[in-house]
Design an enzyme around this catalytic site. Structure first.
Site, mmCIF file in Angstrom:
data_model
loop_
_atom_site.group_PDB
_atom_site.id
_atom_site.type_symbol
_atom_site.label_atom_id
_atom_site.label_comp_id
_atom_site.label_asym_id
_atom_site.label_seq_id
_atom_site.Cartn_x
_atom_site.Cartn_y
_atom_site.Cartn_z
ATOM 1 N N ASP A 111 0.730 -1.176 -0.225
ATOM 2 C CA ASP A 111 -0.121 0.332 0.350
ATOM 3 C C ASP A 111 0.651 1.209 0.218
ATOM 4 O OD1 ASP A 111 -2.638 -1.216 -0.320
ATOM 5 O OD2 ASP A 111 -2.537 -1.688 2.379
ATOM 6 N N SER A 163 -18.168 -19.744 -29.646
ATOM 7 C CA SER A 163 -18.445 -20.650 -28.745
ATOM 8 C C SER A 163 -17.785 -22.202 -28.821
ATOM 9 C CB SER A 163 -20.107 -20.504 -28.330
ATOM 10 O OG SER A 163 -20.753 -21.049 -29.611
ATOM 11 N N GLU A 172 -9.747 -29.457 -19.677
ATOM 12 C CA GLU A 172 -9.975 -27.856 -18.659
ATOM 13 C C GLU A 172 -10.678 -28.155 -17.830
ATOM 14 O OE1 GLU A 172 -9.836 -25.024 -21.644
ATOM 15 O OE2 GLU A 172 -8.233 -25.436 -21.955
ATOM 16 N N LYS A 198 -14.520 -26.278 -17.287
ATOM 17 C CA LYS A 198 -15.545 -24.982 -17.502
ATOM 18 C C LYS A 198 -16.203 -23.960 -16.686
ATOM 19 C CE LYS A 198 -18.979 -24.736 -21.611
ATOM 20 N NZ LYS A 198 -19.963 -23.539 -20.693
ATOM 21 N N CYS A 205 -49.589 -31.571 16.901
ATOM 22 C CA CYS A 205 -50.506 -32.257 18.511
ATOM 23 C C CYS A 205 -51.514 -30.573 18.165
ATOM 24 C CB CYS A 205 -49.851 -32.199 19.262
ATOM 25 S SG CYS A 205 -48.858 -30.889 20.241
ATOM 26 N N CYS A 263 -46.928 -35.081 21.765
ATOM 27 C CA CYS A 263 -47.113 -34.478 20.010
ATOM 28 C C CYS A 263 -46.768 -36.132 19.795
ATOM 29 C CB CYS A 263 -46.098 -32.948 19.658
ATOM 30 S SG CYS A 263 -45.812 -33.032 18.330
HETATM 31 S S1 IVH Z 1 -12.509 -22.921 -24.902
HETATM 32 C C1 IVH Z 1 -13.235 -21.428 -29.003
HETATM 33 N N1 IVH Z 1 -12.407 -23.308 -23.160
HETATM 34 O O1 IVH Z 1 -17.556 -21.731 -22.711
HETATM 35 C C2 IVH Z 1 -13.312 -22.023 -28.013
HETATM 36 N N2 IVH Z 1 -14.504 -21.894 -23.549
HETATM 37 O O2 IVH Z 1 -19.729 -21.641 -25.966
HETATM 38 C C3 IVH Z 1 -13.759 -20.911 -27.068
HETATM 39 N N3 IVH Z 1 -16.231 -21.624 -20.983
HETATM 40 O O3 IVH Z 1 -18.676 -18.834 -23.599
HETATM 41 C C4 IVH Z 1 -14.288 -20.986 -26.080
HETATM 42 N N4 IVH Z 1 -14.601 -22.356 -19.808
HETATM 43 O O4 IVH Z 1 -16.723 -18.062 -22.050
HETATM 44 C C5 IVH Z 1 -13.486 -22.419 -23.877
HETATM 45 N N5 IVH Z 1 -12.114 -24.049 -20.862
HETATM 46 C C6 IVH Z 1 -12.922 -23.124 -21.504
HETATM 47 C C7 IVH Z 1 -13.457 -22.317 -20.770
HETATM 48 C C8 IVH Z 1 -14.224 -22.052 -21.578
HETATM 49 C C9 IVH Z 1 -15.304 -21.252 -19.891
HETATM 50 C C10 IVH Z 1 -16.283 -20.473 -21.700
HETATM 51 C C11 IVH Z 1 -16.626 -19.422 -23.047
HETATM 52 C C12 IVH Z 1 -17.515 -19.486 -23.767
HETATM 53 C C13 IVH Z 1 -18.216 -20.601 -23.264
HETATM 54 C C14 IVH Z 1 -18.221 -21.993 -24.210
#
Ligand code: IVH
Length: 709
Positions: free
Chosen positions: A59, A104, A141, A143, A448, A469
């Site tokens: 800080d 996605s 990985e 999610k 009761c 009861c």
């Molecule tokens: S890869 C090309 N890895 O899940 C692939 N996505 O639809 C792009 N998410 O909105 C995504 N953990 O926010 C990837 N280990 C991970 C993830 C991950 C969470 C989310 C991401 C995206 C949705 C996939």
């Protein structure tokens, strides 16, 4: 830990000295040194979880840099750690066109292992692999359950953070993202000139709880416009989309990197990677958090094992995940697989059953527990959550029910994680029917009709009906018959319900007057079962004083306390006559327990029940009152672990306790001996770490001879 060349060759170690010597430097160099030092410590603190200097020192350095920057505004840079606390309030977010679209991933909805196998099968087919070809290498990985973010670095400085939006265009939320301590504002030398790191912004569960607790305080204090958040994802999204980055800075967010967007070619001699995994390792080296669970696995079997391993770890993680993600590891193979519409063919999300779902409250019932505790329970429209169908969720007590303000007709979010009992997380207020009545606690027992009372300082209401009861009576009978109480085999829940409902059993002693013909006439009761039950009741009459005391179901008197009482007083009449002061002499009995025992035996109907049970023929060997200090192992605490050769653990426990020892479940500094048999695990390790003497079967025999080894 120090990274001397990580932040542009500036001296990073010995921060205090750096700070002191900067005074003689020109302001620009001094500011650069402060920034480098602060970057280094922010990385150690937020990402490595290994702070090197006290918070107060950080800080102090921070304030010095702030002072320098306000005296010389021209020295302010976008990567300055002072920018983490938020900037000016915006009217709206700017639009950002992603140079590389944010895709996605396809979701595999089959939450079983077959979901992972299906992905591997698809990949092998796309790559035209035959059975003779080796297993495909994947990266497993987590999610993360947050929101996707793209971080753009130009010349190693964070210049832009953007949400995913529709994948093509997102919103610029740089000021808010700068407040996330785990995100580097500047990258080390060697990082590409342009680098977009993709990952997930999320909120840890403990940070979420603390935030909501603070929000509740603000609401209670009458602050306008404040609300609590439904779940960590919702809280994270709210913080990221704050136009006032000062508010975002108060909401603790975290980040995990999992991919790349736009990137200029990595210079010759610079870092290179040909696999997704190596790319993640490089991001980690540049200071981005990468989840430690990320793993290289082989083929379908590897995916299935990863899915199962993470499922087992899921509840212990400090943040929410809703599944795992599998990615083909070789970048060359990823390129061959390509994309379908907006989704890569080389990645899939494999979900777990959701831990939170929405449902409606059909009713709020009040249930009566063994000791009369009245518990409001939300009756829910059946909903599949956390892998099971849930129809009830406890609201604990009136205060909790009021705090959550759950009403009949409400739409609620129900959470069930692991083996934890389902609970209502929150109410979706927007969906509340206009006439939904507020919950009020019953004034009388719903079973009761006796008065319901709440004692001062207690959260729970109780039915005052006692064994009058029928709900309390039923549970008192289940408890009485329990294996560790009177051990009446064959007296299950359904049978107790029938015996009480038909009026055959009004008090505990009535159990011992049941007749074969009336029993055999009951629903679903074969004559053989009736005979067995009568035999079990007969057998239970020969018991111990400890079991008998436990079976009475006195509030706060568990199995261990009952044993202590029996050992201390030796005779039932002595226990029944003991004053609260006398009771306080018993090990582990405090004022609340002593009061509860005294109150129980002061009630005439309880004394009658005891007498009736004795009259029915229940007996035990009465002993002399034995002051615990006279027993050979009095005051000794022992922990048993592993498989003993000479006897089972239960038997050893009983024998040790009969000699006055206390047998505890976990090792602490107060443990006198640990008796370790074969395959002893962590308790043995802990004993060794604490220097507690460890005994084998021979040592146990010495103890049981009443001697201290
Ligand atoms: S890869 C090309 N890895 O899940 C692939 N996505 O639809 C792009 N998410 O909105 C995504 N953990 O926010 C990837 N280990 C991970 C993830 C991950 C969470 C989310 C991401 C995206 C949705 C996939």
């Amino acid at each position: 830990m120090s990274h001397p060349d990580l932040f542009g060759g500036l001296p990073l170690s010995e921060p205090a000295k750096v700070a002191r010597t900067t005074q003689s430097l020109p302001p620009a160099e001094s500011a650069a040194q402060f920034r480098a030092t602060l970057h280094h410590h922010a990385h150690a603190y937020y990402t490595l979880d290994a702070p090197e200097i006290p918070d107060a020192e950080y800080d102090r350095l921070f304030r010095e840099l702030q002072a320098l920057e306000s005296a010389h505004p021209e020295l302010l840079t976008p990567d300055s750690p002072t920018q983490r606390v938020g900037g000016p309030i915006l009217d709206a977010f700017a639009q950002v066109t992603h140079r590389v679209p944010m895709l996605s991933i396809r979701t595999e909805t089959d939450t079983e292992a077959s979901g992972a196998e299906a992905f591997d099968t698809r990949i092998r087919k796309e790559l035209a692999l035959t059975e003779a070809d080796p297993a495909v290498a994947y990266v497993g990985e987590l999610k993360f359950d947050g929101l996707a973010m793209s971080l753009r670095y130009e010349n190693r400085v964070l210049v832009q953070a953007a949400t995913r939006g529709d994948g093509e265009t997102g919103e610029e939320v740089t000021a808010n993202i700068r407040t996330i301590g785990q995100i580097p504002l500047r990258l080390p030398i060697g990082a590409p000139a342009v680098l977009e790191v993709r990952g997930e912004v999320y909120m840890r569960r403990d940070d979420f709880e603390a935030l909501n607790a603070r929000q509740r305080e603000r609401i209670a204090a009458g602050t306008k416009g404040e609300k609590t958040f439904v779940n960590p994802r919702n809280a994270a999204a709210g913080a990221v989309r704050q136009l006032d980055s000062g508010i975002a800075a108060e909401r603790p967010l975290s980040f995990f990197a999992y991919g790349l967007g736009d990137i200029t070619p990595v210079t010759e001699g610079g870092p290179q990677w040909t696999t997704h995994y190596d790319m993640l390792q490089q991001l980690k080296a540049w200071g981005f958090p990468v989840a430690e669970q990320t793993a290289c696995v082989q083929g379908a079997q590897g995916l299935v094992a990863f899915h199962q391993r993470i499922a087992a770890e899921r509840d212990a993680l400090p943040y929410d995940i809703d599944g795992v993600v599998y990615k083909v590891n070789e970048l060359a193979l990823q390129a061959r697989l390509g994309f379908v519409t907006r989704e890569p063919r080389w990645a899939v999300a494999h979900k777990y059953p959701a831990q939170e779902e929405m449902t409606t409250v059909l009713a709020i019932d009040v249930q009566v527990g063994r000791t009369g505790k009245l518990t409001p329970v939300a009756k829910l429209a059946p909903v599949f959550v956390g892998g099971v169908t849930v129809t009830n969720a406890t609201l604990h007590n009136e205060l909790e029910a009021r705090r959550k303000d759950v009403r009949v007709g409400d739409t609620v979010i129900v959470r069930r994680a692991g083996d934890v009992i389902p609970e209502v997380v929150s109410v979706v207020l927007e969906r509340r029917p206009p006439d939904a009545p507020q919950f009020t606690m019953v004034s009388h027992c719903p079973v009761c009709g006796s008065l319901a009372e709440r004692e001062d300082g207690e959260a729970d209401h109780r039915c005052t009906g006692g064994l009058f009861c029928s709900a309390q009576r039923k549970q008192a009978i289940w408890h009485f018959a329990h294996r560790r109480a009177m051990d009446v085999d064959g007296l299950g829940d359904k049978l107790v319900d029938q015996l009480v409902d038909s009026g055959q059993v009004k008090t505990l002693a009535d159990l011992y007057h049941l007749k074969l013909d009336s029993l055999a006439n009951m629903d679903r009761m074969a004559e053989k079962s009736a005979v067995n039950l009568l035999e079990a009741l007969e057998k239970s009459k020969q018991t111990t004083l400890g079991r008998f005391l436990f079976s009475l179901g006195i509030r706060h008197v568990g199995e261990a306390t009952a044993k202590e009482l029996a050992r201390h007083f030796g005779q039932l009449d002595a226990v029944m006559a003991a004053s609260e002061d006398a009771l306080l002499q018993v090990p582990d009995v405090g004022p609340v327990v002593a009061h509860s025992i005294r109150t129980f035996f002061d009630q005439p109907h309880n004394r009658e029940v005891v007498q009736a049970l004795r009259d029915a023929g229940i007996t035990w060997a009465e002993g002399d009152a034995l002051a615990p200090t006279e027993m050979p192992l009095a005051g000794i605490t022992v922990v048993l672990t592993g498989t003993l050769q000479s006897m089972g653990r239960d038997e050893a426990k009983e024998k040790l306790e009969a000699l006055g020892a206390k047998v505890a479940g976990s090792v602490s500094k107060k443990t006198h001996y640990v008796v370790a048999g074969a395959e002893a695990g962590s308790k043995l390790d802990k004993a060794q770490a604490l220097g507690v003497p460890v005994l084998d079967d021979v040592g146990l025999a010495v103890l049981l001879a009443g001697e201290k080894p």
